[in-house]
Design an enzyme around this catalytic site. Structure first.
Site: not given
Ligand code: NDP
Ligand code: 2IT
Length: 447
Positions: A127, A167
């Site tokens: 990561k 992420d």
């Molecule tokens: P994005 O940046 O697309 O979206 C994040 C969302 O979560 C936004 O709405 C953001 O609001 C909110 N958020 C983030 N940090 C905070 C915080 N500290 N407090 C309140 N709200 C918060 O990210 P993703 O959707 O990609 O990721 C979301 C979660 O999913 C994370 O935990 C990530 O690790 C996990 N994840 C992502 C994957 C992927 O493929 N993208 C795969 C597996 C897991 P704001 O814009 O106001 O900050």
């Molecule tokens: O938390 C996760 O699994 C991710 N942000 C996606 C990682 C990836 O390599 O697609």
């Protein structure tokens, strides 16, 4: 409670990694699950597999200097933790958020080892990210930052070495700038060096949707195992980013009614069900806050500033924003409000007290390692397509994703059964994910 040997290992992790509280939390949860495995497999303890897994293979920290649109110079910190490569090249996303420090990157990298193992695909765990805050930055500032970040990162990654992706704060736009700079510096069109690419330059169908769709599929399986489904159920989701949006999309297709979502400014409730086209327009296209959604939606939808979305009663909760967003109290509220299932789209969104509340109340609880593995699994499918210079259809890719999620669900359940903890998806995911990595490490000698 920790097995005596594991308790010593945990104390050592605390001592060697001071102040990294999220990393400690992630390690503790895995150690709490694997006690019974050591009884059956003394060879893991003899060769100190657990101590080795808790120590990253390599940790890189670097300076990221960049200039904003007014000519002011900023210095951010970049990270890449290459945690474990027993199963394949390091694989895991990059997070750009002001809260990022080594402890966050290590917790995410550690979880990624077991998640990637659970997918059954040949990917190790890693990561990275930066404490850069993309909020309010222009497109050109984002591009300059990504270029500076990659100008150092490029020497550490490669399609057979380490393969980043997105992420929090890193989506398709950032992946494009990162890949463009990698290509330029190395003079190689090495598509498999990063995943989450755009469809016009080597990206894979369904990668954008994969984490959210996969999480919805996982919860559908948990509901099915209890003889029920999403049909007509009231669902609450936190966040409104990549994972949240595509979780909502799939749940709506499966017949669920998503009544609330959020961002860091507060949450919106929309009892008629979220209007997904409007949400995508506001969040993905215009990059605005969720209050704008409520304002444009009008009648029925309302915005509640600065409060937790977990006060909205629901039958299914899908935390999809960030770590430690569901406290023990939130979990109690959710249980009292009739919640029967939780699927973690985010990584470690539920605090340990919250997990305990859900499990004691008999809620079907799908931990992030299992429930959100569809994103990285589809990244591995993107690597597969890049390696063979092929691209699959949307339908085929989605079918593969659904099969992978069903398989993870089934293995979590059968492993939990085998170790005498029926229905415990946390134990099932941790044990199954751990065993595959441990066996590979044993086979590879003292690495
Ligand atoms: P994005 O940046 O697309 O979206 C994040 C969302 O979560 C936004 O709405 C953001 O609001 C909110 N958020 C983030 N940090 C905070 C915080 N500290 N407090 C309140 N709200 C918060 O990210 P993703 O959707 O990609 O990721 C979301 C979660 O999913 C994370 O935990 C990530 O690790 C996990 N994840 C992502 C994957 C992927 O493929 N993208 C795969 C597996 C897991 P704001 O814009 O106001 O900050
Ligand atoms: O938390 C996760 O699994 C991710 N942000 C996606 C990682 C990836 O390599 O697609």
């Amino acid at each position: 409670m920790l097995h005596e040997k594991l308790s010593m290992i945990y104390d050592n992790v605390l001592r060697r990694n001071p102040g990294e509280t999220e990393f400690h939390q992630a390690v503790r949860e895995v150690l709490e699950s694997i006690g019974p495995v050591l009884g059956k497999h003394p060879e893991y303890a003899e060769s100190k597999i657990i101590e080795r897994i808790c120590e990253p293979e390599r940790q890189i920290i670097f300076r990221v200097p960049w200039e904003d649109d007014r000519g002011e110079v900023h210095i951010n910190r970049g990270f890449r933790v290459e945690f474990n490569s027993a199963l394949g090249p390091y694989k895991g996303g990059l997070r750009f958020h002001p809260s990022v420090y080594l402890g966050i990157v290590k917790f995410l990298g550690f979880e990624q080892i077991f998640k990637n193992s659970l997918t059954g695909l040949p990917i190790g765990g890693g990561k990275g990210g930066s404490d850069f805050d993309p909020k309010g930055r222009s497109q050109r500032e984002i591009m300059r930052f990504c270029q500076s970040f990659m100008t150092e990162l490029y020497r550490h990654i490669g399609e057979h070495t380490d393969v980043p992706a997105g992420d929090i704060g890193v989506g398709g736009r950032e992946v494009g700038y990162l890949f463009g700079q990698y290509k330029r510096i190395t003079n190689r069109y090495e598509s498999g060096v990063i995943t989450g690419k755009g469809l016009s330059y080597g990206g894979a169908q369904v990668r954008t949707e994969a984490t959210g769709y996969g999480c919805a599929f996982f919860v559908e399986e948990m509901l099915k195992a209890r003889g029920t489904s999403f049909d007509g159920r009231r669902v609450v989701i936190s966040g409104s980013g990549n994972v949240a949006v595509y979780t909502i999309e799939k749940i709506q297709q499966l017949g669920g009614v998503v009544v609330a979502c959020s961002d860091s400014s507060g949450y919106v409730v929309d009892d008629k069900g979220i209007d997904l086209d409007l949400l995508k327009q506001v969040k993905e296209v215009e990059r605005l806050r969720v209050d704008v959604y409520a304002e444009r939606r009008g009648g029925g939808a309302s915005f509640v500033p600065a409060r937790s979305v977990w006060e909205v009663p629901c039958e299914v909760a899908m935390p999809s924003a960030t770590q430690n967003e569901i406290t023990g109290r939130d979990a109690e509220l959710l249980v009292r409000g009739g919640c029967i299932a939780v699927g973690e789209g985010a990584n470690m969104p539920t605090m340990p007290e919250g997990i305990k509340v859900f499990q004691e109340a008999g809620v079907a609880f799908g931990p992030g390692k299992a429930a959100n593995a569809g994103g990285v699994a589809t990244s591995a499918l993107e690597m597969q397509q890049n390696a063979s210079r092929d691209s699959w259809t949307f339908e085929f890719s989605e079918r593969r994703l659904q099969e992978i999620m069903r398989d993870i669900h089934a293995r979590c359940l059968s492993t939990a059964d085998e170790y005498g903890m029926p229905g415990n998806y946390v134990a099932g995911a941790n044990i199954d994910g751990f065993k595959r990595v441990a066996d590979a490490m044993l086979a590879l000698g003292l690495i």
